[in-house]
Write an enzyme that holds these catalytic residues in place. Structure first.
Site, PDB file in Angstrom:
ATOM      1  N   ASP A   1      -2.085  17.365 -34.211  1.00 22.50           N
ATOM      2  CA  ASP A   1      -2.762  17.970 -33.055  1.00 22.50           C
ATOM      3  C   ASP A   1      -3.927  18.833 -33.530  1.00 22.50           C
ATOM      4  OD1 ASP A   1      -0.798  16.798 -31.672  1.00 22.50           O
ATOM      5  OD2 ASP A   1       0.095  18.630 -30.853  1.00 22.50           O
TER       6      ASP A   1
ATOM      7  N   SER B   1      -0.659  -3.945   0.862  1.00 21.30           N
ATOM      8  CA  SER B   1       0.666  -3.414   0.550  1.00 21.30           C
ATOM      9  C   SER B   1       1.581  -4.575   0.170  1.00 21.30           C
ATOM     10  CB  SER B   1       1.203  -2.612   1.724  1.00 21.30           C
ATOM     11  OG  SER B   1       1.283  -3.452   2.832  1.00 21.30           O
ATOM     12  N   LEU B   2       2.813  -4.274  -0.063  1.00 20.44           N
ATOM     13  CA  LEU B   2       3.769  -5.309  -0.473  1.00 20.44           C
ATOM     14  C   LEU B   2       4.857  -5.406   0.580  1.00 20.44           C
ATOM     15  CD1 LEU B   2       4.504  -4.454  -4.224  1.00 20.44           C
ATOM     16  CD2 LEU B   2       3.366  -6.489  -3.356  1.00 20.44           C
TER      17      LEU B   2
ATOM     18  N   GLU C   1       8.530  -6.501 -12.495  1.00 14.50           N
ATOM     19  CA  GLU C   1       8.014  -5.223 -13.003  1.00 14.50           C
ATOM     20  C   GLU C   1       8.737  -4.092 -12.302  1.00 14.50           C
ATOM     21  OE1 GLU C   1       3.871  -5.157 -12.018  1.00 14.50           O
ATOM     22  OE2 GLU C   1       3.504  -7.046 -13.024  1.00 14.50           O
TER      23      GLU C   1
ATOM     24  N   LYS D   1       8.772  -0.856  -9.960  1.00 13.28           N
ATOM     25  CA  LYS D   1       7.922  -0.334  -8.891  1.00 13.28           C
ATOM     26  C   LYS D   1       7.802   1.172  -9.125  1.00 13.28           C
ATOM     27  CE  LYS D   1       7.231  -0.536  -3.912  1.00 13.28           C
ATOM     28  NZ  LYS D   1       6.606   0.762  -3.817  1.00 13.28           N
TER      29      LYS D   1
ATOM     30  N   ASP E   1       6.802   4.965  -8.692  1.00 15.13           N
ATOM     31  CA  ASP E   1       6.769   5.783  -7.485  1.00 15.13           C
ATOM     32  C   ASP E   1       5.780   6.934  -7.651  1.00 15.13           C
ATOM     33  OD1 ASP E   1       7.378   6.635  -5.004  1.00 15.13           O
ATOM     34  OD2 ASP E   1       9.329   7.498  -5.524  1.00 15.13           O
TER      35      ASP E   1
ATOM     36  N   GLU F   1      -0.725   2.886 -10.849  1.00 16.92           N
ATOM     37  CA  GLU F   1      -0.111   4.022 -10.185  1.00 16.92           C
ATOM     38  C   GLU F   1      -0.361   5.278 -11.021  1.00 16.92           C
ATOM     39  OE1 GLU F   1       1.249   2.616  -7.581  1.00 16.92           O
ATOM     40  OE2 GLU F   1       2.591   4.111  -6.704  1.00 16.92           O
TER      41      GLU F   1
ATOM     42  N   TYR G   1      -0.944  -2.236 -13.309  1.00 16.36           N
ATOM     43  CA  TYR G   1      -0.132  -3.432 -13.089  1.00 16.36           C
ATOM     44  C   TYR G   1      -0.834  -4.593 -12.407  1.00 16.36           C
ATOM     45  CZ  TYR G   1       0.564  -0.511  -8.930  1.00 16.36           C
ATOM     46  OH  TYR G   1       0.380   0.309  -7.849  1.00 16.36           O
TER      47      TYR G   1
ATOM     48  N   LYS H   1      13.511  -2.752  -3.127  1.00 22.25           N
ATOM     49  CA  LYS H   1      13.617  -1.292  -3.278  1.00 22.25           C
ATOM     50  C   LYS H   1      15.056  -0.882  -3.578  1.00 22.25           C
ATOM     51  CE  LYS H   1      10.830   1.058  -0.586  1.00 22.25           C
ATOM     52  NZ  LYS H   1       9.748   2.029  -0.574  1.00 22.25           N
TER      53      LYS H   1
ATOM     54  N   CYS I   1      16.273  38.797  10.494  1.00 21.50           N
ATOM     55  CA  CYS I   1      16.680  38.578   9.103  1.00 21.50           C
ATOM     56  C   CYS I   1      18.196  38.686   8.978  1.00 21.50           C
ATOM     57  CB  CYS I   1      15.995  39.607   8.196  1.00 21.50           C
ATOM     58  SG  CYS I   1      16.536  39.489   6.483  1.00 21.50           S
TER      59      CYS I   1
ATOM     60  N   CYS J   1      18.912  42.023   6.806  1.00 24.89           N
ATOM     61  CA  CYS J   1      18.574  43.396   7.187  1.00 24.89           C
ATOM     62  C   CYS J   1      18.284  43.561   8.673  1.00 24.89           C
ATOM     63  CB  CYS J   1      17.390  43.904   6.352  1.00 24.89           C
ATOM     64  SG  CYS J   1      15.829  43.115   6.806  1.00 24.89           S
TER      65      CYS J   1
ATOM     66  N   CYS K   1      10.851  37.449   6.509  1.00 24.23           N
ATOM     67  CA  CYS K   1      11.307  38.793   6.851  1.00 24.23           C
ATOM     68  C   CYS K   1      10.242  39.749   6.317  1.00 24.23           C
ATOM     69  CB  CYS K   1      12.656  39.090   6.193  1.00 24.23           C
ATOM     70  SG  CYS K   1      13.040  40.857   6.256  1.00 24.23           S
TER      71      CYS K   1
ATOM     72  N   CYS L   1      14.658  45.284   2.585  1.00 22.09           N
ATOM     73  CA  CYS L   1      15.543  44.128   2.703  1.00 22.09           C
ATOM     74  C   CYS L   1      16.159  43.837   1.326  1.00 22.09           C
ATOM     75  CB  CYS L   1      14.730  42.941   3.223  1.00 22.09           C
ATOM     76  SG  CYS L   1      15.696  41.442   3.397  1.00 22.09           S
TER      77      CYS L   1
HETATM   78  S1  IVH Z   1       1.308  -4.778  -7.120  1.00 25.59           S
HETATM   79  C1  IVH Z   1      -0.976  -6.695  -3.539  1.00 25.59           C
HETATM   80  N1  IVH Z   1       2.963  -3.713  -8.810  1.00 25.59           N
HETATM   81  O1  IVH Z   1       3.659  -0.288  -4.390  1.00 25.59           O
HETATM   82  C2  IVH Z   1       0.032  -5.935  -4.248  1.00 25.59           C
HETATM   83  N2  IVH Z   1       2.429  -2.476  -6.845  1.00 25.59           N
HETATM   84  O2  IVH Z   1       4.309  -1.046  -1.668  1.00 25.59           O
HETATM   85  C3  IVH Z   1      -0.538  -5.044  -5.285  1.00 25.59           C
HETATM   86  N3  IVH Z   1       3.486  -0.255  -6.756  1.00 25.59           N
HETATM   87  O3  IVH Z   1       0.433   0.080  -3.105  1.00 25.59           O
HETATM   88  C4  IVH Z   1       0.432  -4.094  -5.810  1.00 25.59           C
HETATM   89  N4  IVH Z   1       4.552  -0.395  -8.659  1.00 25.59           N
HETATM   90  O4  IVH Z   1       1.098   1.556  -5.056  1.00 25.59           O
HETATM   91  C5  IVH Z   1       2.330  -3.560  -7.626  1.00 25.59           C
HETATM   92  N5  IVH Z   1       4.408  -2.882 -10.428  1.00 25.59           N
HETATM   93  C6  IVH Z   1       3.765  -2.727  -9.266  1.00 25.59           C
HETATM   94  C7  IVH Z   1       3.876  -1.553  -8.487  1.00 25.59           C
HETATM   95  C8  IVH Z   1       3.204  -1.470  -7.261  1.00 25.59           C
HETATM   96  C9  IVH Z   1       4.288   0.386  -7.612  1.00 25.59           C
HETATM   97  C10 IVH Z   1       3.024   0.339  -5.466  1.00 25.59           C
HETATM   98  C11 IVH Z   1       1.568   0.228  -5.190  1.00 25.59           C
HETATM   99  C12 IVH Z   1       1.442  -0.473  -3.885  1.00 25.59           C
HETATM  100  C13 IVH Z   1       2.785  -0.251  -3.297  1.00 25.59           C
HETATM  101  C14 IVH Z   1       3.109  -1.336  -2.307  1.00 25.59           C
END
Ligand code: IVH
Length: 705
Positions: free
Chosen positions: A30, A79-80, A108, A110, A112, A168, A220, A307, A401, A404, A419, A425
């Protein structure tokens, strides 16, 4: 020459950054890294014409507040589809195989956190944009540049000239715990989970705050026109080679059984991961098959998220009690019939505040759902209304409260009740003393929470100043405390007078003034007197101090009782000034300065120089100021005021000459230099045209990859 040196340092630092943060395999210490970074920063400061927004030195962030420009996504961030059921997942696989025949999937984790799209042009990070509504998001580039796992320049040379990569932004549990501990100590509301903390951090105004928050970024998915891959797996391997952090948990699966096994493995295995995940994403590997399957309006048909079930239990809410924190904040707490959840027995859960309780219409006697997500404290997420007793009545929140009896108040913009009886208190009084003795504040050993409560109950302490009047004899008479421990406690209390000012300031327990803020206040003002005298505007000039914190400080010092406590602490010998530092010279002794505008060095460094040479920094222009050091973009109002008051205005170079000129002013760049470094605007070589011909919507094409 200098240019080459700077380039070499940037290259080296970027390499070692990658080895350390992405590969977890540092090659240098470092210290060596920091030394190289300092060398680069010095050179960049001396040669502003060679600056580069993607230099590794930007990873520390800046205090320039950014406004988030809204940017349209070239390829929408879809979205998925998601499911909690293995049966539904099997239907998804069967549907695909019916249409496309046997095919490979990539499984993969997911992650969070909060989704991000990074755009690279000629191998350099051009832009980072949040998901927003999927069509357009916020430009958070300055903040994302501070994330160590985001490459600013790519490795290798076989990347497409222009592409996007999605992933992410995550907050690892360790960073999350640290930040929440700091927030708790400052009396601030805690982040509910790492996802909220990551999203909140990305929207921070000052990137220097983001830089300290320990965010991570896992990628990803690539997006772009004509990407040189035929499948997803290949693109992930390449992305890794280019320096992106790509999870090594991804696997190719060929059958439903393999996918099930992957899910089963991570449903358990995720608990050992250092960051939060909430499922598994199953994606078709082959891009030709993806193209064949296409999209629905919102999501690709070639991917689905399975999920993990949040760990949940149903139990009875016996009663609600109320906790009063040291700042007077009231937290309703659910007392539950004990229930097993994620391996531990849960007896209590937070109910957050009155609004949250009303929203869920939670009533004692109800059967309630308790969840433990990434959260630290379990929470109640709903009520099973079918089991509600017939005689149940809506819960009436307390108005006074519980400790008190003082009527509770609500402050603007705060969800919690408070409070206001700070001086009378009991839990607030005891809470403040417990905060004061903490390790990170006065570090008074041997004096734990229970002893403080004992001292309070026996009338020996009522505020933190009373600690310094205690005698060993008084302590030794208390139950459970022998002579020896009484002596130790007294010694420890006496010894605490050596604690530096910043920790004393933290220990006072001013609302929102956590450990870090106290440090910045101490560095900026250098004494409690200066903090007390400062106006709201002056307070906000210290790093990380915004209007809300400034107001809390002013409110604290408006209370005469606090003044009385401080007087007694002073008399007891506590430190109310930052230690004097060794001066480099006395050349500025007796003179005061206001530093305003932008310089070739940071403003903090300018201030540091002033103090190192015996001068004094003032925050605002007044008749007490001797000099204004004016940088670029100094506000015209300040300038006018200075002229009116006859305050001398000097440039950075003149100032440097005053301190002996050993800090050479920046060399002038040639025109050619400036032209070649203007690399952010106007270039479109390699960038694709806005629309592309060919089959299908250009928008969807990009998303395929
Ligand atoms: S692929 C068209 N891969 O999940 C799909 N998404 O519910 C492109 N997420 O908005 C996304 N891990 O923020 C993909 N391994 C992964 C992921 C992932 C988390 C999130 C991502 C997306 C959301 C959809």
């Amino acid at each position: 020459m200098i240019r080459e040196k700077i380039e070499e340092l940037r290259r080296q630092l970027e390499y070692h950054n990658f080895r350390y943060y992405v590969e977890n395999a540092p090659e240098i210490s470092d210290f060596e890294f920091d030394t190289m970074m300092r060398e680069l920063q010095d050179l960049e400061r001396a040669h502003p014409e060679l600056s580069d927004p993607n230099s590794p030195s930007v990873r520390v962030g800046s205090d320039i507040t950014s406004e988030f420009r809204s940017v349209k996504h070239r390829f929408p961030m879809l979205s998925l589809g998601n499911t909690y059921s293995l049966d539904e997942l099997h239907e998804f696989i069967a549907r695909i195989e019916k249409e496309a025949g046997p095919t490979e999937f990539v499984c993969e984790l997911k992650f969070d956190g909060t989704a991000i799209s990074l755009t690279y042009e000629d191998g350099r990070l051009l832009r980072a944009v949040t998901r927003g509504d999927g069509t357009q998001g916020d430009d958070v580039t300055a903040n994302v540049r501070t994330v160590r796992t985001v490459p600013l320049r790519l490795r290798g040379d076989d990347w497409p000239p222009y592409f996007e990569i999605r992933g992410e932004i995550l907050m690892p549990y360790a960073s999350f715990d640290k930040i929440n501990a700091e927030r708790e100590a400052a009396g601030e509301t805690l982040f509910a989970n790492p996802r909220n903390a990551a999203a909140g951090t990305l929207k921070q105004q000052a990137s220097s705050v983001v830089a300290r928050r320990g965010l991570d970024c896992t990628l990803y998915q690539l997006a772009g026109d004509d990407l040189p891959f035929t499948n997803h797996w290949e693109s992930l391997q390449k992305a890794r080679e280019w320096g992106f952090k790509v999870s090594d948990a991804a696997r190719i699966c060929r059958t439903a059984e393999q996918i099930d096994a992957y899910i089963a493995h991570w449903d358990e295995g995720r608990h050992a991961l250092p960051f939060p995940t909430d499922g598994v994403v199953i994606k078709v590997n082959d891009f030709a098959v993806r193209r064949q399957l296409g999209f629905t309006a919102k999501a690709p048909k070639w991917a689905v998220a399975y999920k993990f079930k949040a760990e949940q239990a149903l139990t009875r809410l016996d009663s609600v009690s109320f906790q009063v924190g040291r700042t007077g904040a009231i937290t309703p707490v659910a007392n539950l019939e004990p229930v097993l959840l994620a391996g531990t027995t849960v007896r209590r859960a937070t109910l957050h505040n009155a609004e949250q309780m009303a929203l869920l219409d939670i009533r004692p006697g109800d059967m309630v759902y308790v969840e433990k997500g990434g959260e630290i404290i379990p929470k109640i997420t709903g009520v099973d209304l079918s089991q509600r007793p017939a005689d149940s009545k809506p819960f009436e929140y307390i108005t006074v409260c519980p400790e008190c009896g003082t009527p509770l108040v609500r402050y603007e913009g705060e969800a919690k009740h408070y409070c206001p009886n700070q001086g009378g208190c009991p839990p607030q009084i005891v809470g403040r003393i417990i905060h004061f003795i903490r390790r990170k504040a006065m570090d008074i050993e041997g004096l734990g929470e229970e002893t403080v409560e004992l001292l309070y109950e026996n009338g020996l302490v009522h505020d933190v100043a009373d600690l310094y009047d205690l005698k060993a004899g008084q302590l030794a008479e208390l139950p459970r405390l022998g002579e020896k421990s009484a002596d130790n406690i007294i010694r420890s209390i006496r010894g605490s007078v050596e604690v530096p000012f910043r920790r004393v300031l933290f220990g006072l327990g001013i609302r929102f003034v956590g450990e870090t803020t106290a440090k910045y206040l101490a560095e900026h003002f250098r004494s409690l007197d200066a903090v007390m005298r400062a106006t709201r505007e002056e307070l906000t000039q210290a790093d990380e101090v915004g209007g809300r914190i400034a107001d809390a400080i002013i409110e604290y010092f408006a209370d005469e009782q606090n003044h009385a406590i401080i007087r007694r602490l002073r008399a007891a010998g506590l430190k109310f000034e930052e230690e004097a530092r060794e001066l480099a010279s006395e050349s500025l002794a007796g003179r005061s300065f206001v530093v305003s505008g932008k310089f070739s060095r940071s403003r903090d460094e300018m201030k540091e120089l002033i103090e190192m040479h015996g001068g004094r920094n003032l925050a605002a222009v007044s008749a007490n100021v001797d000099y204004i050091v004016a940088g670029d973009n100094m506000g015209p109002a300040k300038l006018r005021k200075a002229e009116k008051l006859g305050v001398k205005i000097i440039s950075e170079e003149e100032f440097i000459a005053m301190v002996g000129g050993q800090e050479a002013p920046a060399a002038n760049g040639t025109e050619a230099d400036s032209a070649t470094t203007a690399n952010t605007g106007g270039r479109n070589n390699g960038a694709p045209a806005a629309t592309e011909g060919g089959d299908g919507e250009p928008v969807q094409q990009g998303e395929l990859f």
